[in-house]
Design an enzyme around this catalytic site. Structure first.
Site, short mmCIF file in Angstrom:
data_model
loop_
_atom_site.label_atom_id
_atom_site.label_comp_id
_atom_site.label_asym_id
_atom_site.label_seq_id
_atom_site.Cartn_x
_atom_site.Cartn_y
_atom_site.Cartn_z
CG HIS A 187 30.36 9.30 102.13
ND1 HIS A 187 30.95 8.95 101.39
CD2 HIS A 187 29.60 8.77 102.50
CE1 HIS A 187 30.11 7.92 100.75
NE2 HIS A 187 29.32 8.03 101.81
CG ASP A 236 26.91 9.87 100.98
OD1 ASP A 236 26.18 8.00 100.66
OD2 ASP A 236 26.87 10.66 101.67
CG HIS A 295 16.36 11.07 99.80
ND1 HIS A 295 15.12 9.94 100.34
CD2 HIS A 295 17.77 10.66 100.54
CE1 HIS A 295 16.38 9.44 101.45
NE2 HIS A 295 17.36 9.57 101.57
N GLY A 305 20.24 13.26 102.26
CA GLY A 305 21.18 12.42 100.87
C GLY A 305 20.79 12.82 100.17
#
Length: 324
Positions: free
Chosen positions: A108, A190, A194, A206
């Site tokens: 990331h 990644d 949610h 996220g």
């Protein structure tokens, strides 16, 4: 101090200790770093990075003892704010990899500053060699999104939040340049699905990314930003090789038939023309006009997805195997 007493009491000799002792030490380091977090306001992403280093996900199969690793990892600056946290952790990870590791996978990477550190280390044979490989990963959101897009609406200010955070458009451009120069090894998502209610209620880090990752890269191909063979290496071949996954990642005799069929000419609108399979039910790229789409997925020789439909009658999957 308490940490040293705990080390002596548990008499840790090497990393082959029982799970119960590892669990005790894991909780100890979590408690220790949380104390630092409360006192010095160090970002959660750095604490997470510390825990990753301890757990050995960043340092694959290190040769040091648990005690040595933890003592190295918890050496933090005296005051928060005196350093660039991401850059600091990359420096520490590179140092630990050189001392103890058998490979460092930096995931990331969000910006030019951090990537330059990794590229510099990758070009240094003392740091990047057969014993201590260094790999670089970037995500689609750090390639396609930036602070300007995030700040363009109140909705985006809540939805486009992740760790590491989005950076400037110039960082997008540097990551793309490095990608096409072969300085980046993989593209990861990644993926953190949610619910949109969670994201809109308070700042939650996220967001989903798996379903759109390939489509975004195919669209980039159609825009002349990357070649198809490069996408295949970044998203298929290199990950399998780096993670030592046996029999996957390539179209090769003797390998499992894991195949994705794409229509590079198919034009569609993300989140509108397709059905999102993720239970979170949203995408940060909603209403993006894309060209190029996956139309079939074959796993272990069986068609599990075709033209928007998942085959629910597919047989059981196979355990992933690894090679030395």
């Amino acid at each position: 101090n308490e940490l040293n007493k705990a080390f002596k009491q548990m008499k840790l000799e090497d990393e082959k200790q029982s799970n119960s002792i590892r669990s005790i030490l894991r909780q100890l380091i979590i408690n220790y770093t949380n104390d630092i977090l409360d006192r010095q306001y160090i970002y959660n992403e750095e604490i997470y990075c510390l825990r990753q280093l301890y757990e050995g996900y960043a340092l694959l199969g290190g040769n040091c003892t648990i005690e040595e690793r933890v003592k190295e990892v918890i050496k933090l600056p005296a005051k928060a704010g005196q350093f660039n946290p991401n850059k600091q952790m990359i420096d520490k990870a590179i140092e630990l990899n050189q001392k103890y590791g058998k490979g460092l996978y930096v995931c990331h990477i969000p910006s030019a500053e951090e990537l330059k550190k990794v590229i510099e280390a990758k070009k240094d044979s003392r740091l990047n060699n057969e014993m201590h490989r260094i790999y670089a990963e970037v995500t689609p959101h750090h390639l396609f999104l930036n602070e300007e897009i995030r700040e363009s609406s109140e909705r985006n200010k809540m939805l486009l939040r992740m760790k590491p955070e989005l950076r400037k458009k110039s960082d997008n451009e540097f990551l793309w340049k490095a990608l096409n120069e072969g300085l980046i090894d993989t593209i990861g998502t990644d993926h953190a699905p949610h619910l949109i209610e969670e994201k809109m209620e308070k700042v939650t880090f996220g967001m989903p990314g798996v379903e759109t990752s390939l489509a975004l890269m195919l669209n980039a191909y159609n825009e002349g930003r990357i070649e198809l063979p490069a996408i295949q290496k970044l998203m298929c071949e290199n990950p399998a090789e780096i993670m030592k996954i046996a029999g996957r990642g390539k179209l090769k005799e003797g390998y499992y038939a894991d195949v994705i069929v794409v229509d590079t000419e198919k034009e569609w609108i993300a989140g509108v023309d397709d059905t999102l399979e993720s239970k979170c039910g949203w995408t940060p790229y909603e209403n993006w006009k894309l060209k190029g789409k996956n139309i079939m997925t074959v796993v272990n020789g069986e068609i599990i997805y075709e033209n928007g439909k998942i085959n629910e009658n597919v047989k059981k999957g196979k355990s992933v195997e690894f090679f030395e």
